[in-house]
Design a protein around this motif. Sequence first.
Motif, mmCIF file in Angstrom:
data_model
loop_
_atom_site.group_PDB
_atom_site.id
_atom_site.type_symbol
_atom_site.label_atom_id
_atom_site.label_comp_id
_atom_site.label_asym_id
_atom_site.label_seq_id
_atom_site.Cartn_x
_atom_site.Cartn_y
_atom_site.Cartn_z
ATOM 1 N N THR A 222 -34.533 1.222 5.221
ATOM 2 C CA THR A 222 -35.185 2.363 4.571
ATOM 3 C C THR A 222 -34.143 3.421 4.280
ATOM 4 O OG1 THR A 222 -37.065 3.878 4.674
ATOM 5 C CG2 THR A 222 -35.746 3.660 6.675
ATOM 6 N N CYS A 223 -34.452 4.319 3.363
ATOM 7 C CA CYS A 223 -33.499 5.362 2.952
ATOM 8 C C CYS A 223 -33.989 6.754 3.319
ATOM 9 C CB CYS A 223 -33.263 5.297 1.446
ATOM 10 S SG CYS A 223 -32.328 3.865 0.894
ATOM 11 N N PHE A 224 -33.059 7.618 3.666
ATOM 12 C CA PHE A 224 -33.332 9.028 3.925
ATOM 13 C C PHE A 224 -32.298 9.872 3.197
ATOM 14 C CE2 PHE A 224 -35.528 7.090 7.437
ATOM 15 C CZ PHE A 224 -36.572 7.956 7.751
ATOM 16 N N GLU A 225 -32.736 11.026 2.673
ATOM 17 C CA GLU A 225 -31.827 11.964 2.025
ATOM 18 C C GLU A 225 -31.760 13.303 2.737
ATOM 19 O OE1 GLU A 225 -33.082 12.331 -1.984
ATOM 20 O OE2 GLU A 225 -32.396 10.333 -2.581
ATOM 21 N N ASN A 226 -32.816 13.661 3.452
ATOM 22 C CA ASN A 226 -32.853 14.935 4.164
ATOM 23 C C ASN A 226 -31.784 14.924 5.260
ATOM 24 O OD1 ASN A 226 -33.403 17.211 5.650
ATOM 25 N ND2 ASN A 226 -35.532 16.677 6.113
ATOM 26 N N PRO A 227 -30.766 15.794 5.175
ATOM 27 C CA PRO A 227 -29.679 15.759 6.157
ATOM 28 C C PRO A 227 -30.144 15.986 7.593
ATOM 29 C CG PRO A 227 -29.529 17.711 4.748
ATOM 30 C CD PRO A 227 -30.541 16.807 4.135
ATOM 31 N N GLU A 228 -31.185 16.799 7.775
ATOM 32 C CA GLU A 228 -31.674 17.057 9.131
ATOM 33 C C GLU A 228 -32.347 15.814 9.721
ATOM 34 O OE1 GLU A 228 -30.917 19.674 10.753
ATOM 35 O OE2 GLU A 228 -30.086 20.815 9.080
ATOM 36 N N SER A 229 -33.111 15.102 8.902
ATOM 37 C CA SER A 229 -33.753 13.868 9.363
ATOM 38 C C SER A 229 -32.712 12.794 9.640
ATOM 39 C CB SER A 229 -34.753 13.360 8.315
ATOM 40 O OG SER A 229 -35.813 14.274 8.137
ATOM 41 N N ALA A 281 -47.979 8.716 9.277
ATOM 42 C CA ALA A 281 -48.000 7.254 9.199
ATOM 43 C C ALA A 281 -46.805 6.741 8.407
ATOM 44 C CB ALA A 281 -49.305 6.784 8.550
ATOM 45 N N CYS A 282 -46.465 7.444 7.332
ATOM 46 C CA CYS A 282 -45.288 7.061 6.548
ATOM 47 C C CYS A 282 -44.023 7.174 7.383
ATOM 48 C CB CYS A 282 -45.151 7.948 5.316
ATOM 49 S SG CYS A 282 -46.415 7.657 4.065
ATOM 50 N N ILE A 283 -43.937 8.243 8.147
ATOM 51 C CA ILE A 283 -42.752 8.450 8.978
ATOM 52 C C ILE A 283 -42.637 7.354 10.033
ATOM 53 C CG2 ILE A 283 -41.730 9.968 10.727
ATOM 54 C CD1 ILE A 283 -42.737 12.336 9.060
ATOM 55 N N ASN A 284 -43.765 7.002 10.664
ATOM 56 C CA ASN A 284 -43.747 5.926 11.654
ATOM 57 C C ASN A 284 -43.273 4.617 11.030
ATOM 58 O OD1 ASN A 284 -44.847 6.224 14.588
ATOM 59 N ND2 ASN A 284 -46.015 7.713 13.378
ATOM 60 N N LEU A 285 -43.748 4.350 9.824
ATOM 61 C CA LEU A 285 -43.351 3.134 9.123
ATOM 62 C C LEU A 285 -41.847 3.135 8.869
ATOM 63 C CD1 LEU A 285 -43.972 0.552 7.546
ATOM 64 C CD2 LEU A 285 -44.529 1.985 5.569
ATOM 65 N N GLN A 286 -41.323 4.274 8.412
ATOM 66 C CA GLN A 286 -39.893 4.335 8.131
ATOM 67 C C GLN A 286 -39.058 4.321 9.401
ATOM 68 O OE1 GLN A 286 -39.851 7.334 4.437
ATOM 69 N NE2 GLN A 286 -38.027 6.099 4.668
ATOM 70 N N LEU A 287 -39.593 4.850 10.475
ATOM 71 C CA LEU A 287 -38.868 4.806 11.752
ATOM 72 C C LEU A 287 -38.701 3.365 12.219
ATOM 73 C CD1 LEU A 287 -40.264 7.823 13.811
ATOM 74 C CD2 LEU A 287 -37.964 7.507 12.908
ATOM 75 N N HIS A 288 -39.750 2.561 12.074
ATOM 76 C CA HIS A 288 -39.652 1.160 12.463
ATOM 77 C C HIS A 288 -38.590 0.450 11.615
ATOM 78 C CE1 HIS A 288 -43.306 1.921 14.705
ATOM 79 N NE2 HIS A 288 -43.208 0.709 15.258
ATOM 80 N N ALA A 289 -38.551 0.804 10.321
ATOM 81 C CA ALA A 289 -37.557 0.180 9.449
ATOM 82 C C ALA A 289 -36.156 0.679 9.768
ATOM 83 C CB ALA A 289 -37.901 0.465 7.988
ATOM 84 N N ALA A 290 -36.034 1.992 10.015
ATOM 85 C CA ALA A 290 -34.722 2.588 10.267
ATOM 86 C C ALA A 290 -34.116 2.115 11.582
ATOM 87 C CB ALA A 290 -34.830 4.107 10.269
ATOM 88 N N LEU A 291 -34.963 1.960 12.589
ATOM 89 C CA LEU A 291 -34.463 1.603 13.917
ATOM 90 C C LEU A 291 -34.574 0.111 14.202
ATOM 91 C CD1 LEU A 291 -35.976 4.616 15.892
ATOM 92 C CD2 LEU A 291 -33.659 4.376 14.990
ATOM 93 N N GLY A 292 -35.096 -0.652 13.243
ATOM 94 C CA GLY A 292 -35.193 -2.108 13.423
ATOM 95 C C GLY A 292 -36.162 -2.516 14.503
ATOM 96 N N GLU A 315 -41.591 14.786 10.875
ATOM 97 C CA GLU A 315 -42.646 15.305 10.003
ATOM 98 C C GLU A 315 -42.399 16.783 9.701
ATOM 99 O OE1 GLU A 315 -47.524 15.457 9.701
ATOM 100 O OE2 GLU A 315 -46.574 14.910 11.592
ATOM 101 N N ARG A 316 -42.030 17.531 10.718
ATOM 102 C CA ARG A 316 -41.734 18.951 10.524
ATOM 103 C C ARG A 316 -40.506 19.139 9.613
ATOM 104 N NH1 ARG A 316 -38.162 22.010 13.030
ATOM 105 N NH2 ARG A 316 -37.853 20.505 14.712
ATOM 106 N N LEU A 317 -39.473 18.351 9.847
ATOM 107 C CA LEU A 317 -38.257 18.453 9.052
ATOM 108 C C LEU A 317 -38.499 18.079 7.596
ATOM 109 C CD1 LEU A 317 -35.642 16.908 11.537
ATOM 110 C CD2 LEU A 317 -35.883 19.315 10.914
ATOM 111 N N GLU A 318 -39.311 17.035 7.378
ATOM 112 C CA GLU A 318 -39.578 16.599 6.003
ATOM 113 C C GLU A 318 -40.464 17.581 5.259
ATOM 114 O OE1 GLU A 318 -38.224 14.167 4.246
ATOM 115 O OE2 GLU A 318 -36.934 13.762 5.961
ATOM 116 N N ASN A 319 -41.417 18.177 5.967
ATOM 117 C CA ASN A 319 -42.242 19.214 5.342
ATOM 118 C C ASN A 319 -41.368 20.365 4.844
ATOM 119 O OD1 ASN A 319 -45.166 18.757 5.250
ATOM 120 N ND2 ASN A 319 -45.009 18.470 7.452
#
Length: 570
Positions: A222-229, A281-292, A315-319
């Motif tokens: 999965t991809c992330f762009e938010n530097p804090e996340s 729910a989206c974040i949980n999904l991406q966490l599973h992908a990001a952390l394998g 979730e707070r950081l992405e908001n």
Amino acid sequence: MNLTQSFSSGIGLAPFVTSSGLLLKTWDAISSRDEDVVSHVGNRLVWKVFEKQDLTVVVFEVKNFDLQPNLVSSSDLKENNNFHRFEFLCTKKILDFSVNGSTVSLFIDNLQKLDELKSKINSSHPLIVTGHGVGGSIASLFTVLLLESVGSGKKRPLCITFGSPLIGDKKFQEAISRSSTWSSCFIHAVPSKNSLPKELNPPPGGYKPFGTFLFCSDTSSTCFENPESVLELLVSSTNDQSQGFEATDYGKLVNNLYRKAICKDFTSRGLNLTHSTSLNACINLQLHAALGLTSDTQQLQHQNIDINALATKLERLENKFMYLKKEKFDPSKKLNVMKIDMAKLEWYKKHCKGQGIGYYDCFKKAISTADQDAVQWQKNLRNYWSDMVEEAEMKPQTEAAAFRTRWLYAGTNYRRMVEPLDIAEYYANGLRKDYVAKGRSRHYVVLEKWLEADKKEKGDLNSKNRRNVELILTIDSCFWAKVEEALILCGELENSKEKEEAKGKLLEFENYVYESLKKYEVSPEIFLKESSYMSWWNKYKGMAGSGLASFMSNPSNFDQYTKGAFFLPL
């Protein structure tokens, strides 16, 4: 696009990246032992250039290097004659930044040879710059140097790194991320089990990621762009290094992800997202992908990760991240509205002239409903252009120059139309003095400097323009402030202590007006009976010299001036 869709786009972007074949080609170049490709050896640095049909790949590899986590300010590095090459990243808002000291020192030690490499790269081919570990950090710095040419006809480079440490602080990240074009030039592949020691990635104290981060495991990505996340996930991926860290087999990793993407074996949950799917729910999904993660209980216990706490924090950081993206100033979005407000002020200007009074003095008296309407138009335009100037000052130098050129005419027209209204407000109650030093908004100063720089480069195209004098805006947007100061000086003539100084300043103003009239740089509105300028003239004319007095003594000269037919001796 709602927040859930924006955030979940990382799930869709990852398969696109992994299926494109770019990761495969890049890692193949890194791991290649092709003896036909020449290895260029520098100071603890090796690089190779692979020419593959219509693609050039530059690979950096670092030898026998002790990476330290210290950050060094660009201000301190300026003592090194070569570091000025990075100064184009600085803006009016970002005066300096910090980078990893040992990495940038290694880069500068090899800069002469890297300049030769830069000059030999085939600019007509797409370019990938890459490296593994610290080699990726050098690849990032090399790509940063290439960014200065982006936008001048050259193709954008793409930097792809594998398991590389972060290289700069928040200001460095902001300098690159301020340009979406620049930020899009970086993809950083990070395995779910980070292959760098915990103390180096992320390094302690002040480092910030930039670009797109591709978090991947054997089964998902999965991809992330938010530097804090990204930073939070990098920390999480290094939590389980109590028994050392394991090297990642990137060849196997990118091959697995490529096959899964080609077979459309995407995470099915990622494809079924709807408007009703929660951000959490989206974040949980991406966490599973990001952390394998596959078996929640087993793997979470093994990695000692509190997935719920991490999801809540992300979730707070992405908001916050999405809110800031939404609020980011985009001049094109409000441009049509601003054009309408400028047109309304043009109408207001003509309306006031029809009343026998210039729009400056009409606005200053603020009697009619039209005057009140003009206040709102003035405010809208001032807010827009204040943001516009701030946006320009945040841009890197090369982009800022193009931005200024694009908006120069509109900014100059705005300044000449609207600043007189700010001046009118400033002097309206008769209690204030010295607008230029004490009341002038900084964005007007900056806009004026843009014009001065353009004149220096191209010459003054408005000099002695006698056409359409009736329609011109006064060239000096501070003209009315100088008129108000001249009126104040007339009052000081009665004070014997200040009389001589006031006379001297009034003579300066008289000469300034006369020179401006010679060049047709003043709107004919100043000659209207009730204008502040005529009030000044009626108080001062007994002291005036022959030049301006001769012109002002005959009202028919005003008509001739308005037609562009009165020739004042230069």
